[in-house]
Enzyme design. Structure first.
Site, PDB file in Angstrom:
ATOM      1  N   ASP A  71       0.806  -1.229   0.000  1.00 59.97           N
ATOM      2  CA  ASP A  71       0.000   0.000   0.000  1.00 59.97           C
ATOM      3  C   ASP A  71       0.838   1.278   0.000  1.00 59.97           C
ATOM      4  O   ASP A  71       2.013   1.282   0.340  1.00 59.97           O
ATOM      5  CB  ASP A  71      -0.976   0.003   1.190  1.00 59.97           C
ATOM      6  CG  ASP A  71      -0.285  -0.175   2.541  1.00 59.97           C
ATOM      7  OD1 ASP A  71       0.775  -0.831   2.591  1.00 59.97           O
ATOM      8  OD2 ASP A  71      -0.794   0.337   3.544  1.00 59.97           O
ATOM      9  N   GLU A 128      -0.707  -2.000   5.204  1.00 61.61           N
ATOM     10  CA  GLU A 128       0.201  -1.994   6.359  1.00 61.61           C
ATOM     11  C   GLU A 128       0.123  -0.664   7.093  1.00 61.61           C
ATOM     12  O   GLU A 128       0.377  -0.593   8.288  1.00 61.61           O
ATOM     13  CB  GLU A 128       1.639  -2.265   5.909  1.00 61.61           C
ATOM     14  CG  GLU A 128       2.640  -2.435   7.060  1.00 61.61           C
ATOM     15  CD  GLU A 128       3.084  -1.136   7.699  1.00 61.61           C
ATOM     16  OE1 GLU A 128       3.267  -1.098   8.913  1.00 61.61           O
ATOM     17  OE2 GLU A 128       3.231  -0.129   6.965  1.00 61.61           O
TER      18      GLU A 128
HETATM   19 ZN    ZN Z   1       5.082   3.536   6.388  1.00 63.81          ZN
HETATM   20 ZN    ZN Z   2       6.487   0.949   5.488  1.00 66.40          ZN
END
Ligand code: ZN
Ligand code: ZN
Length: 373
Positions: A71, A128
């Protein structure tokens, strides 16, 4: 095309097309199509925007999982690179484009290798950057079932190119989040005695929170309490009825982690009361700490060889920890020497690090399959 050039090309493509957490639809499609194009892998979609590929030897042996996060961030890019983001307000400013490309490169390389036995799983993880992140969804979908060792890495610009860190024990902190809502009677700024000043109370709360780490937590236990936003009021002559603060805490020790919400609540409610206001705490536990397994880390250190460097544990968090709760493993940092920190609009990596990271994925997988069989 040589794998190293291919990885750079993949990375630049991903860099041009960043997608935020939980919305990585095109990224996941690109990853899945690229993996399918390599042939010889079983490609699945454990969740809407994540990808799992299995390379099975058909012979007995351990199962090794390699992870990359995919991401990007809601940041407007100012890096000046020729392959800059084509999506306004979105940027790969943490290096996850590089992580994704390196793991694709590793899949290509490992498909060309003679493998002793066992299975390699390639985990392309969404989200994440948001807590709770995507790792736990992938775990819930069963991607870690039967895994004997999990390895992942983060490109790291504060570390110079050529150096790699794999450190046993606690390496990245638990990252938790809080929101404080201070409420009181709003009113006329010229008649403060007829109102309750939520701004003055919020300011005192921010100051009071600084004493938690300084005075209430064991000095030998690392902890952070940061207020990252404070919003109240719209006009110079109005006392607002509400002030909202949000922030994050970081810690390693489980007891310290448990203590933090209680201490924040105590400070906030007491200080708020002292100002004739009230405060309410909304606290969310995010990622557990990343704790590297000593045996797995020794294996990764062997694969790193003389590039191994040391780095103190950091108070950043990563939901790689969700995978570590299901198998021993190691999270490494790969030097990508750059001027600007991660999450900065001018963030850039040294692209030479991509070849290193790709090779390390391959080495770790080969070593694990060889040694653990
Ligand atoms: Zn990051
Ligand atoms: Zn990262």
């Amino acid at each position: 095309m040589e794998v190293d050039d291919q990885v750079v090309e993949w990375r630049r493509h991903l860099h041009r097309h960043p997608e935020p957490s939980f919305e990585e639809h095109e990224t996941a499609r690109f990853v899945a199509e690229t993996l399918e194009g390599l042939g010889g892998l079983n490609v699945e979609r454990p969740t809407e925007t994540s990808v799992l590929a299995r390379l099975s030897t058909g012979r007995p042996g351990p199962t090794v999982a390699l992870r990359a996060d995919i991401d990007a961030l809601p940041i407007a890019e100012e890096s000046g690179v020729e392959f800059a983001s084509e999506r306004p307000g979105l940027m790969h400013a943490c290096g996850h484009d590089g992580h994704t490309a390196m793991l694709l490169g590793a899949a290509r390389e490992l498909l060309a290798q003679e493998l002793p036995g066992g299975e390699i799983r390639f985990l392309f993880q969404h989200a994440e950057e948001l807590a709770p992140g995507g790792a736990r969804d992938m775990v819930a979908a069963g991607v870690m079932d039967g895994v004997d060792l999990v390895y992942g890495c983060h490109l790291w610009t504060p570390l110079e190119y050529g150096k790699v860190v794999a450190r046993p024990g606690p390496f990245m902190a638990a990252a938790d989040f809080f929101k404080l809502t201070v409420t009181g009677r709003g009113g006329h700024a010229g008649l403060p005695h007829t109102a309750d000043d939520t701004i003055a109370a919020a300011a005192a709360i921010v100051t009071g929170l600084q004493h938690i780490v300084a005075r209430r937590i064991d000095p030998l236990q690392p902890a952070v309490v940061t207020v990252g936003s404070l919003h109240a009021g719209d006009a110079p002559n109005v006392i607002p009825g509400e002030a909202v603060l949000t922030g994050t805490t970081r810690s390693f020790d489980a007891a310290t982690r448990e203590q933090l919400p209680r201490l924040i609540e105590q400070v906030a409610t007491s200080v708020a009361a002292a100002h004739g206001t009230s405060a309410e705490l909304d606290y969310r536990f995010g990622y557990t700490p990343v704790v590297n397994d000593p045996t797995a880390t020794a294996l990764v250190q062997d694969a790193i060889g003389d590039r191994l460097a040391d780095l103190k544990p950091i108070m950043g968090g990563d939901d790689f920890s969700a995978f570590l709760q299901h198998a021993p493993g190691c999270y490494a940092f790969i030097g990508a020497g750059g001027e600007f920190p991660h999450h900065h609009p001018r963030f850039r990596i040294d692209e030479r690090a991509l070849a290193l990271g790709t090779r390390l994925h391959v080495q770790v997988a080969l070593q694990a399959l060889g040694e653990m069989t």
